[in-house]
Design an enzyme around this catalytic site. Structure first.
Site, PDB file in Angstrom:
ATOM      1  N   HIS A 148      43.613  48.077  59.055  1.00 28.24           N
ATOM      2  CA  HIS A 148      43.869  47.209  57.904  1.00 28.24           C
ATOM      3  C   HIS A 148      44.629  45.946  58.283  1.00 28.24           C
ATOM      4  O   HIS A 148      45.228  45.300  57.431  1.00 28.24           O
ATOM      5  CB  HIS A 148      44.628  47.976  56.819  1.00 28.24           C
ATOM      6  N   CYS A 156      45.354  30.939  59.060  1.00 23.14           N
ATOM      7  CA  CYS A 156      45.137  29.717  58.280  1.00 23.14           C
ATOM      8  C   CYS A 156      43.745  29.749  57.650  1.00 23.14           C
ATOM      9  O   CYS A 156      42.755  30.033  58.324  1.00 23.14           O
ATOM     10  CB  CYS A 156      45.267  28.491  59.174  1.00 23.14           C
ATOM     11  N   THR A 217      48.372  60.318  55.122  1.00 24.96           N
ATOM     12  CA  THR A 217      47.479  59.463  54.340  1.00 24.96           C
ATOM     13  C   THR A 217      46.908  60.250  53.169  1.00 24.96           C
ATOM     14  O   THR A 217      46.618  61.448  53.307  1.00 24.96           O
ATOM     15  CB  THR A 217      46.337  58.856  55.196  1.00 24.96           C
TER      16      THR A 217
HETATM   17  P1  OAD Z   1      49.126  56.411  50.330  1.00 25.03           P
HETATM   18  O1  OAD Z   1      50.356  55.896  49.686  1.00 25.03           O
HETATM   19  O2  OAD Z   1      47.869  56.396  49.533  1.00 25.03           O
HETATM   20  O3  OAD Z   1      49.354  57.915  50.815  1.00 25.03           O
HETATM   21  C1  OAD Z   1      50.517  58.278  51.504  1.00 25.03           C
HETATM   22  C2  OAD Z   1      50.397  59.750  51.840  1.00 25.03           C
HETATM   23  O4  OAD Z   1      51.498  60.096  52.657  1.00 25.03           O
HETATM   24  C3  OAD Z   1      50.426  60.689  50.630  1.00 25.03           C
HETATM   25  O5  OAD Z   1      49.376  61.639  50.768  1.00 25.03           O
HETATM   26  C4  OAD Z   1      51.800  61.376  50.729  1.00 25.03           C
HETATM   27  O6  OAD Z   1      51.771  62.731  50.273  1.00 25.03           O
HETATM   28  C5  OAD Z   1      52.044  61.333  52.208  1.00 25.03           C
HETATM   29  N1  OAD Z   1      53.451  61.299  52.619  1.00 25.03           N
HETATM   30  C6  OAD Z   1      54.496  60.662  52.037  1.00 25.03           C
HETATM   31  N2  OAD Z   1      55.601  60.801  52.762  1.00 25.03           N
HETATM   32  C7  OAD Z   1      55.276  61.552  53.848  1.00 25.03           C
HETATM   33  C8  OAD Z   1      55.985  62.027  54.989  1.00 25.03           C
HETATM   34  N3  OAD Z   1      57.269  61.765  55.191  1.00 25.03           N
HETATM   35  N4  OAD Z   1      55.294  62.772  55.895  1.00 25.03           N
HETATM   36  C9  OAD Z   1      53.983  63.069  55.726  1.00 25.03           C
HETATM   37  N5  OAD Z   1      53.261  62.637  54.668  1.00 25.03           N
HETATM   38  C10 OAD Z   1      53.890  61.884  53.746  1.00 25.03           C
HETATM   39  O7  OAD Z   1      48.951  55.608  51.708  1.00 25.03           O
HETATM   40  P2  OAD Z   1      47.649  55.461  52.624  1.00 25.03           P
HETATM   41  O8  OAD Z   1      46.840  56.694  52.625  1.00 25.03           O
HETATM   42  O9  OAD Z   1      48.112  54.913  53.904  1.00 25.03           O
HETATM   43  O10 OAD Z   1      45.747  49.399  52.239  1.00 25.03           O
HETATM   44  O11 OAD Z   1      46.849  54.340  51.829  1.00 25.03           O
HETATM   45  C11 OAD Z   1      45.696  53.786  52.408  1.00 25.03           C
HETATM   46  C12 OAD Z   1      45.626  52.311  52.131  1.00 25.03           C
HETATM   47  O12 OAD Z   1      45.734  52.072  50.731  1.00 25.03           O
HETATM   48  C13 OAD Z   1      46.750  51.504  52.732  1.00 25.03           C
HETATM   49  O13 OAD Z   1      46.523  51.158  54.068  1.00 25.03           O
HETATM   50  C14 OAD Z   1      46.800  50.295  51.860  1.00 25.03           C
HETATM   51  C15 OAD Z   1      46.572  50.917  50.507  1.00 25.03           C
HETATM   52  O14 OAD Z   1      45.979  50.091  49.579  1.00 25.03           O
HETATM   53  C16 OAD Z   1      46.022  48.085  52.277  1.00 25.03           C
HETATM   54  O15 OAD Z   1      47.033  47.593  51.823  1.00 25.03           O
HETATM   55  C17 OAD Z   1      44.978  47.267  52.918  1.00 25.03           C
END
Ligand code: OAD
Length: 279
Positions: A148, A156, A217
């Site tokens: 990402h 720019c 994730t």
């Molecule tokens: P999310 O916020 O959707 O998910 C975070 C995950 O991490 C959840 O399943 C939580 O249960 C888990 N979690 C939280 N704290 C934790 C910990 N200490 N240890 C283990 N797990 C934990 O984030 P992403 O899956 O990364 O894109 O989201 C994917 C994309 O959506 C991001 O890259 C972003 C967003 O829109 C962009 O901004 C381009």
């Protein structure tokens, strides 16, 4: 996998299909440690949960998640930037400054150690991250594909020049390039294509991996959410490390419930020895 754009599935239901209880979880960690010792090619997909223990908010966690407070369609799309360039650029700059004050946590360190251990014995290790904070590299991970983009790079819109921005807050929003053009963060927004190089690296790594991890994730954003299916179709064993169940929990061979900053150091210690909690 070229031309793949960022897509989000909104809402999901989860069928609990995991083995619960501390003793059982301990046995799972033992089984995963054994699989890691045998593995020749490991792929780890990470998300915002890995950086949560460094103080960087996730996107979808109840209460704390960024997308619980802000509408992603108003901040994380090219249309949002066209409509409110000042607001969007400022929001991302605030996130950049927040990342500048954060350090890798033991989960990042454990993944860097996992890479050193595996490559040290001739194996392969690829880290595919959806995170834009650069903390994996700061912890010492070498083979990292940023799916990402990066909060540190700004591009720019007029001349295309992309530069690392490690200084203080920009003096105006959106920041300007030397050519006078507006700069935007080199982050992939919803509806945009993922970097070709990162996608190619993912495809290569997934094609040959024998062990796949999904760590911190929510597994709802495509194309990363489908990587587990690719890994499974190639015969890889699969592991999830997460505080909560996700749509892929019932698909994985091993689900480890907990914080990545605690689970991963313990797993590395169980696999190769050493003090738990440190690497
Ligand atoms: P999310 O916020 O959707 O998910 C975070 C995950 O991490 C959840 O399943 C939580 O249960 C888990 N979690 C939280 N704290 C934790 C910990 N200490 N240890 C283990 N797990 C934990 O984030 P992403 O899956 O990364 O894109 O989201 C994917 C994309 O959506 C991001 O890259 C972003 C967003 O829109 C962009 O901004 C381009």
């Amino acid at each position: 996998m070229g031309g793949i754009t960022l897509l989000c599935r909104v809402g999901y239901s989860v069928t609990l299909h995991e083995r619960e209880g501390r003793g059982v979880q301990e046995r799972i960690v033992d089984e995963v440690a054994a699989a890691l010792r045998e593995a020749k090619s490991v792929v780890v997909l990470t998300g915002a949960g890995v950086s949560a223990e460094s103080g960087i908010p996730t996107f979808r966690d109840a209460m704390e998640g960024l997308w619980e407070k802000f509408d992603p369609m108003e901040l994380a799309t090219p249309e949002a930037f066209d409509k409110h360039p000042r607001v969007v650029a400022r929001w991302y700059d605030e996130r950049r400054l927040q990342c500048a004050s954060c350090k890798p946590n033991p989960g990042h360190a454990a993944l860097a150690e996992m890479e050193r251990r595996l490559t040290g014995k001739g194996g392969r290790f690829t880290l595919l991250t959806q995170n834009v904070d650069g903390l994996h590299q700061a912890a010492g991970s070498a083979n990292v594909a940023e799916l990402h983009g990066s909060i540190w790079r700004w591009r720019c819109l007029r001349c295309g020049l992309t530069r690392e921005e490690r200084g203080g807050a920009f003096d105006r929003y959106p920041p300007r390039c030397e050519c006078g053009g507006w700069k935007r963060p080199a982050i992939v927004w919803f509806g945009e294509g993922l970097p070709e190089e990162a996608l190619a690296a993912s495809e290569r790594a997934l094609r040959s991996c024998d062990l796949f991890f999904s760590v911190g994730t929510s597994a709802v954003v495509q194309p990363s959410a489908s990587f587990i299916h690719v890994a499974r179709s190639r015969g890889a064993k699969t592991v999830e490390v997460n505080r909560e169940p996700t749509p892929i929990t019932r698909l994985v061979d091993w689900s480890i419930r907990g914080k990545s900053g605690e689970v991963l150091p313990a797993l590395v210690a169980r696999t190769w020895g050493g003090a738990e909690g440190g690497t």
